[in-house]
Design an enzyme around this catalytic site. Structure first.
Site, PDB file in Angstrom:
ATOM      1  N   TYR A  61       0.858  -1.184   0.000  1.00 19.30           N
ATOM      2  CA  TYR A  61       0.000   0.000   0.000  1.00 19.30           C
ATOM      3  C   TYR A  61       0.899   1.240   0.000  1.00 19.30           C
ATOM      4  O   TYR A  61       1.570   1.545   0.989  1.00 19.30           O
ATOM      5  CB  TYR A  61      -0.882  -0.018   1.241  1.00 19.30           C
TER       6      TYR A  61
ATOM      7  N   LYS B 204      -1.228  -1.075  -4.294  1.00 23.67           N
ATOM      8  CA  LYS B 204      -2.416  -0.297  -3.964  1.00 23.67           C
ATOM      9  C   LYS B 204      -2.010   1.167  -3.853  1.00 23.67           C
ATOM     10  O   LYS B 204      -1.149   1.525  -3.050  1.00 23.67           O
ATOM     11  CB  LYS B 204      -3.036  -0.783  -2.662  1.00 23.67           C
TER      12      LYS B 204
END
Length: 304
Positions: free
Chosen positions: A144, A170
């Site tokens: 992420y 992400k």
């Protein structure tokens, strides 16, 4: 053992919308497992490509190791293989590695590696941090990129080359140039997931940059609407996407943006508004006021 190899998991996740359920708490801020399971059972009526337990919307940042394990195990047991369950890896490298190993033992199918807390780090340090987690288990890992862990294209390429189990990126930044650079350099080696708050806002333009799916917090309380919005995005139906943005998402953002941290709080507010309360948020977050929940209830009525 996981039912999904990293390669299989990557293919599965890009096939549909991603569910990021809230974590239910009692009034004294303890994990409400019964309420959480009921919520997952309700959401299971709607098609999604993956379930991320104790993620950002699930207040994973406020859970200790034992609580995270309980949430992940409850999710794995409740969905019973219907969709893959991904667990969080958070905080320091040692903490993230411990969570990764616990998730594999709990039967999770993959990992979402969150930014480390507080400290800033260079790209080489972030690559090492993520690599240690990738090496800790055989699970597929999504990194992420957000906050103090924004990965540039060169670092993402290094991670992908070094770690076969890294399956996804992400994006929690929304920098078009960086996203373009990353996709141009790494291509379809990774699955790209939209991870900005209220990801529906960015879903259509990011689709053009290789971001094939996104994390939907709205799915928590408006699952049918969220699936329909995703379908409109994938069909690149601009008129329908912008109609829905104007009808619901933009006024929703107006409430969300009133207070820092409301990106999570408003999701629990939405559940309260539809008669499926999930309990309060934990500090340092704060709950929506009653008048804001009433305002949200009127907004949800437009799309029901």
């Amino acid at each position: 053992m996981t039912e999904y190899s990293p390669t299989d998991l990557a293919a599965q996740l890009k096939s549909g919308l991603l569910s990021f359920p809230v974590t239910h708490f009692t009034e004294d801020l303890q994990f409400d497992e019964e309420g959480y399971r009921k919520h997952l059972s309700w959401l299971a009526q709607y098609p999604v490509a993956g379930l991320f337990a104790a993620g950002g919307t699930g207040e994973g940042f406020s859970l200790n190791l034992e609580e995270t394990d309980r949430v992940v195990r409850a999710a794995v047991d409740e969905v019973a293989g219907a969709v893959p369950v991904l667990a969080p890896a958070t905080g320091s490298t040692s903490n993230a590695v411990a969570q990764a190993k616990a998730a594999e033992a709990a039967g999770a199918d993959g990992l979402l590696l969150m930014p480390p807390y507080l400290t800033e780090a260079g790209q080489a340090g972030l690559v090492e941090h993520a690599s240690r987690v990738c090496e800790a288990t055989g699970l597929g890992v999504i990194v992420y990129s957000r906050a103090n862990a924004i990965l540039h294209d060169e670092a993402v390429a290094q991670l992908a080359d070094r770690n076969p189990t890294l399956i996804g990126f992400k994006d929690g930044v929304g920098n078009i140039e960086q996203m373009t650079r990353t996709y141009a350099r790494v291509g379809d080696r990774l699955t790209y997931i939209g991870g900005l708050p209220t990801a529906e806002t960015f879903a259509l333009p990011l689709l053009q940059l290789g971001v094939s799916t996104y994390s939907s917090a709205l799915f928590n309380f408006a699952p049918k609407w969220a699936i329909e919005f995703y379908d409109a995005v994938r069909a690149q139906d601009r008129d329908e996407v912008y109609r829905r943005l104007n009808e619901f998402v933009i006024p929703y953002l107006d409430i969300r943006d009133r207070t820092a941290g409301y990106a999570v709080s408003i999701v629990k507010g939405g559940l309260a508004a539809v008669g499926r309360p999930a309990g309060p948020v934990r500090p340092p977050l704060t709950d929506l006021r009653e008048d804001e929940i009433a305002e949200l209830r009127e907004l949800i009525a437009r799309i029901s």
